[in-house]
Write an enzyme that holds these catalytic residues in place. Structure first.
Site, PDB file in Angstrom:
ATOM      1  N   GLU A 236      -6.787  -6.614  64.686  1.00  0.00           N
ATOM      2  CA  GLU A 236      -6.907  -7.989  65.171  1.00  0.00           C
ATOM      3  C   GLU A 236      -8.338  -8.489  65.374  1.00  0.00           C
ATOM      4  OE1 GLU A 236      -2.763  -8.761  67.481  1.00  0.00           O
ATOM      5  OE2 GLU A 236      -4.243  -7.645  68.640  1.00  0.00           O
TER       6      GLU A 236
HETATM    7  C1  TNX Z   1      -0.579  -6.398  69.266  1.00  0.00           C
HETATM    8  S1  TNX Z   1      -0.517  -3.965  67.753  1.00  0.00           S
HETATM    9  C2  TNX Z   1      -1.682  -5.614  69.613  1.00  0.00           C
HETATM   10  C3  TNX Z   1      -1.932  -5.305  71.007  1.00  0.00           C
HETATM   11  C4  TNX Z   1      -1.015  -6.040  71.926  1.00  0.00           C
HETATM   12  C5  TNX Z   1       0.383  -6.004  71.384  1.00  0.00           C
HETATM   13  C6  TNX Z   1       1.367  -6.662  72.284  1.00  0.00           C
HETATM   14  C7  TNX Z   1      -1.959  -3.976  67.947  1.00  0.00           C
HETATM   15  C8  TNX Z   1      -2.645  -2.967  67.225  1.00  0.00           C
HETATM   16  N1  TNX Z   1      -2.468  -4.938  68.722  1.00  0.00           N
HETATM   17  O1  TNX Z   1      -3.268  -5.588  71.326  1.00  0.00           O
HETATM   18  O2  TNX Z   1      -1.060  -5.433  73.184  1.00  0.00           O
HETATM   19  O3  TNX Z   1       0.413  -6.621  70.126  1.00  0.00           O
HETATM   20  O4  TNX Z   1       2.654  -6.492  71.810  1.00  0.00           O
END
Ligand code: TNX
Length: 619
Positions: free
Chosen positions: A313
């Site tokens: 992300e």
């Molecule tokens: C996505 S999955 C994220 C997390 C969040 C989560 C909440 C991922 C690698 N990153 O930072 O906590 O969704 O569901």
């Protein structure tokens, strides 16, 4: 598994025997410790040869297992003359004794003495896992969790043969472990957690290195390795906020403000669940001075071959793909230098990255089949990476079970209709993404993200029983799995969870049941019986809707009282005790029959013998 007639009954004389000086003795001690509270038996752990009706644990060659199966596999033979567990590794024996616990009556998990009998059915079992990696990820960054809470979770998940604890130690809202040379990381970075209930920020916390080592050692004693994660280059606002102004730190060059590559200059705290605003600067030497300390120290303290560098992300508006890839390529050299294998979220396989051979991509996108959103999995395979499967709709423990369950916890972005137990169970990690097969997949992981969960009870509610489904996905061959059968077997985990104080969600997909166990050694003193006569496990069933009738054995039949803490929306452990009093006029022993009933479930019945005592016992 082949099931025979009868079984082996553990008695006051049973011993647990293993070869002197072998690692099997430690596992023997684990088994005795599991079984002592409920049985009340001494169960001595004896080094040396078995004699007669013992439980025997043996480390030896197991020809029934191939070398890779033997890493965690075991052989379990139970007959009237004893129990034999054989394995090539202590981990294999440990898995074997978890199976023994499951084969015993559910009340074996009680913390107080129960009636028994403690019979393990006659079986011949050859068992080994489908996947090497069966993980549980806990995010202690979004909400701080204490080492004690994490150790309790280790105890609970290891019973289901989960072998990896992945600790998400750092994120935008918190940095949770002391790093020598960088005290600000915890002094500043450990202050808060994601704000809930209208608060801008919840309380934070951090672990000392000794506490971290204690957790790692506790995990190792439960045959779990610990994978540390420092999520990078995004998701690290806590690091940036801690080190941005650390101008006097001799390990930095006096201008640490250059570590900030995020959307805000100067950086600012954001204790909401927002993602994608922070990034550390790939061109800053200070950035890597901080990472070098973190990776070196965490690697030295961790047992897993893997070090997780995150990678998820980071919007291209914050870091271009080139800068993102350059950052990760640099970080991967630091991980490799510590002798660890790189692991990261599957974005890490994107354009421009160069993961070393054997690196692991953790696939979290819910997309399956051939769709465009499966790209990261394909990129990872194209780069010869191994895959851990954690698709959010199948493995994200922070998602709600149903749109309104639980009412005040959990996210919905992957599961707007809810993701209940069956969804965690009913998928094949080796066929989820087209072209990503068991040739690539090394395992599965349940991810407990921490934005909404604060207490251990809330974490347990989200984790159980869904992680149990995932544990079976990771262990059992696809052809041997059946959802209907699993949900039936899961009902038997209800009392095991209530007895171990493990909160869980009473999913409506499971036909939870009533279980009764008689109190041992009930006495009629001068004809009078009073107090606790039985324990009742009634997950998801409010005490008020359980009725109990007691046939005293002398022709009288009266209701008993159900005592216990009532369930709330997210606290469901229905462990109750049943009490009543009665005066016998006749002489001799009696047998009481206790029947518990509740709407919509079958009755539970237990017989409790009453012995006569003329005088109250001394204590
Ligand atoms: C996505 S999955 C994220 C997390 C969040 C989560 C909440 C991922 C690698 N990153 O930072 O906590 O969704 O569901």
């Amino acid at each position: 598994m082949a099931v025979g007639a009868g079984g082996f009954t553990i008695t006051r004389d049973t011993r647990v025997v293993a070869d002197p000086g072998s690692a099997a003795l430690t596992v023997a001690a684990d088994l005795a410790a599991y079984l002592r509270p409920a049985t009340g038996y001494p169960l001595p752990v004896v080094p040396g040869p078995a004699s007669g009706r013992d439980v025997r644990l043996e480390l030896r060659e197991v020809p029934e297992l191939t070398p890779s199966q033997a890493v965690e596999g075991y052989l379990l033979d139970v007959g009237p003359d004893g129990v034999d567990v054989a394995a090539e590794t202590a981990h294999g024996l440990f898995n074997g004794i978890q199976t023994i616990r499951q084969l015993l009556p559910v009340w074996i998990e009680s913390r107080t003495t129960e009636q028994g009998p403690w019979t393990v059915p006659s079986v011949h079992i050859v068992d080994y896992p489908r996947y090497d990696y069966r993980g549980f990820m806990l995010d202690v960054a979004r909400h701080f969790q204490t080492p004690d809470a994490v150790m309790q979770l280790i105890e609970e998940v290891s019973a289901y043969k989960i072998n990896t604890l992945h600790l998400h130690l750092s994120d935008d809202q918190g940095f949770r472990i002391v790093i020598d040379g960088f005290p600000n990381l915890t002094d500043i970075g450990g202050r808060g957690s994601v704000g809930t209930d209208g608060r801008p920020m919840d309380p934070g916390g951090f672990w000392t290195q000794q506490e971290y080592k204690d957790v790692v050692a506790y995990a190792a004693a439960h045959h779990m390795s610990v994978v540390p994660e420092v999520d990078s280059p995004g998701h690290n606002n806590a690091i940036i906020m801690s080190e941005y102004g650390d101008t006097a730190n001799p390990l930095l060059d006096g201008h640490p403000e250059d570590i900030n590559g995020g959307a805000h200059d100067p950086p600012q705290w954001n204790y909401t669940g927002d993602v994608g605003h922070s990034a550390m600067c790939p061109e800053s030497e200070n950035t890597f001075a901080i990472y070098d300390a973190m990776i070196t120290q965490l690697s030295a303290m961790s047992t897993s071959p893997y070090f997780h560098i995150g990678g998820d992300e980071v919007p291209s508006t914050v870091l271009s793909q080139d800068r993102y890839a350059a950052f990760l390529n640099h970080l991967m050299t630091l991980v490799t230098a510590q002798g660890k294998t790189v692991m990261g979220w599957a974005e890490l396989a994107g354009p421009g990255t160069d993961p070393p051979a054997g690196s692991v991509a953790e696939y979290w996108n819910p997309a399956s089949g051939t769709g465009p959103d499966t790209a990261t999995a394909h990129q990872a395979v194209a780069k010869d990476m191994k895959i851990v499967m954690a698709p959010a709709t199948r493995a994200y423990l922070d998602q709600k079970y149903a749109p309104d369950t639980p009412p005040d916890l959990g996210l919905t972005w992957a599961c707007d209709d809810g993701c209940d137990v069956s969804q965690f169970y009913d998928w094949d990690p080796g066929r989820y993404v087209a072209g990503v097969t068991d040739q690539h997949v090394i395992g599965v992981e349940g991810a407990m993200w921490g934005e909404t969960v604060r207490t251990l009870g809330e974490v347990q509610y989200m984790v159980f029983p869904r992680l149990i489904a995932l544990a079976e996905v990771g262990w059992t061959p696809q052809a041997a799995r059946d959802q209907g059968d699993f949900l039936l077997r899961l009902a038997a985990q209800g009392p095991r969870l209530t007895l171990t104080g493990t909160n869980f969600c009473p999913s409506p997909e499971v036909r939870w049941r009533l279980d009764l166990a008689g109190t041992p050694d009930v006495r009629a003193v001068g004809g009078r019986v009073e107090g606790t006569l039985a324990s009742l496990s009634a997950p998801a069933i409010p005490a008020g809707s359980v009725t109990v009738s007691i046939a005293w054995g002398d022709g009288t039949n009266r209701p008993g009282t159900v005592i216990g803490t009532p369930a709330t929306a997210t606290s469901v452990n229905g462990l109750y005790s049943i009490s009543a009093s009665h005066r016998y006029t006749g002489h001799g022993g009696y047998e009481i029959t206790i029947t518990a009933s509740a709407p919509g479930v079958s009755d539970a019945v237990v017989q409790v013998p009453v012995r006569r005592a003329e005088q109250p016992t001394a204590d």
